[in-house]
Design a protein around this motif. Structure first.
Motif, PDB file in Angstrom:
ATOM      1  N   ILE A  55       0.835  -1.212   0.000  1.00  0.00           N
ATOM      2  CA  ILE A  55       0.000   0.000   0.000  1.00  0.00           C
ATOM      3  C   ILE A  55       0.865   1.256   0.000  1.00  0.00           C
ATOM      4  O   ILE A  55       0.614   2.205  -0.760  1.00  0.00           O
ATOM      5  N   LEU A  56       1.898   1.278   0.834  1.00  0.00           N
ATOM      6  CA  LEU A  56       2.794   2.438   0.891  1.00  0.00           C
ATOM      7  C   LEU A  56       3.514   2.653  -0.437  1.00  0.00           C
ATOM      8  O   LEU A  56       3.697   3.793  -0.876  1.00  0.00           O
ATOM      9  N   THR A  57       3.911   1.561  -1.073  1.00  0.00           N
ATOM     10  CA  THR A  57       4.575   1.661  -2.373  1.00  0.00           C
ATOM     11  C   THR A  57       3.648   2.285  -3.409  1.00  0.00           C
ATOM     12  O   THR A  57       4.055   3.157  -4.191  1.00  0.00           O
ATOM     13  N   ALA A  58       2.386   1.853  -3.400  1.00  0.00           N
ATOM     14  CA  ALA A  58       1.411   2.404  -4.345  1.00  0.00           C
ATOM     15  C   ALA A  58       1.176   3.890  -4.080  1.00  0.00           C
ATOM     16  O   ALA A  58       1.102   4.701  -5.028  1.00  0.00           O
ATOM     17  N   ILE A  59       1.076   4.261  -2.810  1.00  0.00           N
ATOM     18  CA  ILE A  59       0.869   5.672  -2.460  1.00  0.00           C
ATOM     19  C   ILE A  59       2.052   6.521  -2.906  1.00  0.00           C
ATOM     20  O   ILE A  59       1.881   7.600  -3.497  1.00  0.00           O
ATOM     21  N   MET A  60       3.267   6.029  -2.636  1.00  0.00           N
ATOM     22  CA  MET A  60       4.460   6.789  -3.023  1.00  0.00           C
ATOM     23  C   MET A  60       4.589   6.875  -4.541  1.00  0.00           C
ATOM     24  O   MET A  60       5.059   7.894  -5.075  1.00  0.00           O
ATOM     25  N   TRP A  61       4.183   5.842  -5.261  1.00  0.00           N
ATOM     26  CA  TRP A  61       4.216   5.893  -6.722  1.00  0.00           C
ATOM     27  C   TRP A  61       3.306   7.001  -7.235  1.00  0.00           C
ATOM     28  O   TRP A  61       3.687   7.771  -8.137  1.00  0.00           O
ATOM     29  N   VAL A  62       2.116   7.105  -6.653  1.00  0.00           N
ATOM     30  CA  VAL A  62       1.175   8.158  -7.056  1.00  0.00           C
ATOM     31  C   VAL A  62       1.764   9.536  -6.731  1.00  0.00           C
ATOM     32  O   VAL A  62       1.708  10.461  -7.551  1.00  0.00           O
ATOM     33  N   ILE A  63       2.341   9.685  -5.540  1.00  0.00           N
ATOM     34  CA  ILE A  63       2.920  10.970  -5.127  1.00  0.00           C
ATOM     35  C   ILE A  63       4.057  11.373  -6.072  1.00  0.00           C
ATOM     36  O   ILE A  63       4.142  12.531  -6.497  1.00  0.00           O
ATOM     37  N   TRP A  64       4.925  10.435  -6.392  1.00  0.00           N
ATOM     38  CA  TRP A  64       6.085  10.734  -7.238  1.00  0.00           C
ATOM     39  C   TRP A  64       5.690  11.029  -8.691  1.00  0.00           C
ATOM     40  O   TRP A  64       6.316  11.874  -9.332  1.00  0.00           O
TER      41      TRP A  64
ATOM     42  N   LYS B  57       2.217  11.307 -10.132  1.00  0.00           N
ATOM     43  CA  LYS B  57       0.917  11.863 -10.515  1.00  0.00           C
ATOM     44  C   LYS B  57       0.544  13.142  -9.771  1.00  0.00           C
ATOM     45  O   LYS B  57      -0.592  13.601  -9.904  1.00  0.00           O
ATOM     46  N   THR B  58       1.456  13.702  -8.998  1.00  0.00           N
ATOM     47  CA  THR B  58       1.142  14.917  -8.258  1.00  0.00           C
ATOM     48  C   THR B  58       2.099  16.046  -8.640  1.00  0.00           C
ATOM     49  O   THR B  58       3.221  15.802  -9.103  1.00  0.00           O
ATOM     50  N   THR B  59       1.644  17.275  -8.414  1.00  0.00           N
ATOM     51  CA  THR B  59       2.493  18.436  -8.667  1.00  0.00           C
ATOM     52  C   THR B  59       3.717  18.413  -7.760  1.00  0.00           C
ATOM     53  O   THR B  59       4.827  18.773  -8.175  1.00  0.00           O
ATOM     54  N   PHE B  60       3.510  17.975  -6.517  1.00  0.00           N
ATOM     55  CA  PHE B  60       4.626  17.884  -5.580  1.00  0.00           C
ATOM     56  C   PHE B  60       5.720  16.957  -6.106  1.00  0.00           C
ATOM     57  O   PHE B  60       6.915  17.274  -6.033  1.00  0.00           O
ATOM     58  N   GLY B  61       5.333  15.816  -6.658  1.00  0.00           N
ATOM     59  CA  GLY B  61       6.303  14.875  -7.202  1.00  0.00           C
ATOM     60  C   GLY B  61       7.085  15.478  -8.361  1.00  0.00           C
ATOM     61  O   GLY B  61       8.315  15.346  -8.435  1.00  0.00           O
ATOM     62  N   LYS B  62       6.373  16.154  -9.256  1.00  0.00           N
ATOM     63  CA  LYS B  62       7.053  16.798 -10.391  1.00  0.00           C
ATOM     64  C   LYS B  62       7.994  17.893  -9.906  1.00  0.00           C
ATOM     65  O   LYS B  62       9.102  18.059 -10.434  1.00  0.00           O
TER      66      LYS B  62
END
Length: 320
Positions: free
Chosen positions: A176-185, A187-192
Motif C-alpha cells: 500500500i505504501l509503495t502504491a501511495i508513493m508511486w502516485v505521489i512521485w 501523478k502529483t504536482t509535488f512529485g514533479k
C-alpha cells in the motif's frame, strides 16, 4: 550491479539449495517489506541530491515510543494502567517522524546547510532522545518488550499462508505504501516539483516552483516513512531498545542507489527502489545461508554503496 548480484544469487542457490525454497523466499519478501518504507522515504532526499543519515535513529525512536505505549507492562510510564488506542499511537509516531523531517527540511531549505551535516546533527539529537526516553520511569534504559496482542497481530499477524508458511500483515502495508508513493512521485504536482528541484534548483525556482516548500515537504514525508518503519519494527521484532534502527539508513541508501536513484539529483523510480531493496535482502540472506561472518556484512554493504555510486557517477559523466 544487477548482473553481479544475480551471479551471486545463482552461486548461493547452487551451494545451498535451501536458499530458494519457499520458507526462505517468504522470509526475503518479509524482510523486503519491513525495510521498504524507510527506503521510500530516504529516496526522496537522494533525488534532491542530498541524503538523510538520521533515518535509522528516527526508526529507533518511533519503535521505542510504540513499544512503550502498546505494552502490558508500563515501565516508561508507570502511572499508566492500560494501553492507548493503536490509532492514537500511530498518530503520535507519525507526528514525531514528521517533526524530525520538518527540522531537517527547514534547516536545509532555509539555512542552505548540506543535508549530511543537518541529518548528522539530528541523528545525534534523536539518539540522545532515545536514551533519555528509555531512562524514564522504572525502565532504566532496558529493552522494551511484552507488547499487546493487538499491536503484534496488526503488524506481524498472518496475512495469508502459502502452504505452511505464513506471510505477515506488514507485507500488505508495504504494498500500500509503495502504491501511495508511486502516485505521489508520478501523478502529483509535488512529485514533479521534487524532480525539478533535484535536477536544477535554480531553474525550478525561475519556473515558479516553491523550492523551500518542496524541500521541506520531501523531508517531512521521509520522516513519516521512517516513523511507519519504526512502528512496524517494534511489533515485528517484538521489542525495542536503543539499538533499534541502527544503520538502517545504510541499507536504505544502498538499496536506493542499486535501484537507480541517483545522487546527481532528479533521477529515480519507485520500481527501482523496490527492486533495490529486494536485491539487497536477497544478497544478505544468501550470505547468511553461506555462514558468512556477520561483521563481514558491514564491509560488503560499504563496497556495494561505493561501487554503485561509482557506476552511477560514471554514467552521469558519460551523459554529460
Amino acid at each position: 550491479m544487477f548482473i553481479i548480484i544475480l551471479c551471486a544469487v545463482i552461486y548461493i542457490a547452487i551451494e545451498v539449495p535451501a536458499f530458494i525454497k519457499l520458507p526462505s523466499i517468504v522470509n526475503i519478501i518479509s524482510l523486503t517489506a519491513a525495510k521498504l518504507p524507510i527506503a521510500l522515504g530516504i529516496a526522496g532526499c537522494i533525488v534532491l541530491t542530498g541524503t538523510d543519515i538520521s533515518a535509522g535513529r528516527v526508526v529507533g525512536l518511533t519503535a521505542c515510543i510504540s513499544a512503550s505505549l502498546l505494552t502490558t507492562t508500563f515501565k516508561v510510564f508507570p502511572n499508566m494502567t492500560s494501553a492507548p488506542s493503536i490509532a492514537l499511537v500511530i498518530l503520535i509516531v507519525l507526528v514525531v517522524g514528521a517533526v524530525v523531517g520538518l527540522v531537517n527540511g527547514f534547516s536545509v531549505a532555509k539555512f542552505k546547510l548540506h543535508p549530511f551535516i543537518v541529518t548528522l546533527s539530528t541523528q545525534l539529537i534523536v539518539y540522545g532522545c532515545i536514551l533519555m526516553y528509555l531512562k524514564n520511569g522504572t525502565n532504566n534504559g532496558q529493552t522494551l518488550s511484552g507488547l499487546t496482542d493487538g499491536y503484534r497481530n496488526l503488524v506481524a499477524g498472518t496475512l495469508f499462508k502459502i502452504g505452511d508458511t505464513a506471510v505477515p500483515m506488514y507485507v500488505l502495508y508495504a504494498v500500500i505504501l509503495t502504491a501511495i508513493m508511486w502516485v505521489i512521485w508520478n501523478k502529483t504536482t509535488f512529485g514533479k516539483n521534487m524532480f525539478a528541484v533535484g535536477s536544477n534548483e535554480e531553474a525550478a525556482n525561475v519556473s515558479g516552483v516553491n523550492v523551500t516548500r518542496t524541500i521541506i515537504m520531501v523531508f517531512v514525508l521521509a520522516g513519516i516513512m521512517y516513523a511507519i518503519t519504526g512502528f512496524i519494527d517494534g511489533a515485528r521484532i517484538a521489542s525495542a531498545n536503543a539499538n533499534t534502527g541502527l544503520n538502517y539508513e545504510c541499507d536504505a541508501i544502498a538499496a536506493c542507489v542499486i535501484g537507480g536513484v541517483s545522487f546527481v539529483g532528479g533521477i529515480g523510480k519507485i520500481s527501482g527502489i523496490v527492486i533495490g531493496v529486494l536485491l539487497l535482502q536477497i544478497i544478505f540472506a544468501g550470505l547468511n545461508f553461506l555462514s558468512v561472518d556477520a561483521n563481514m556484512l558491514y564491509i560488503i554493504k560499504g563496497l556495494i554503496i561505493l561501487i554503485a555510486c561509482a557506476i552511477d557517477m560514471r554514467k552521469y559523466l558519460v551523459r554529460k
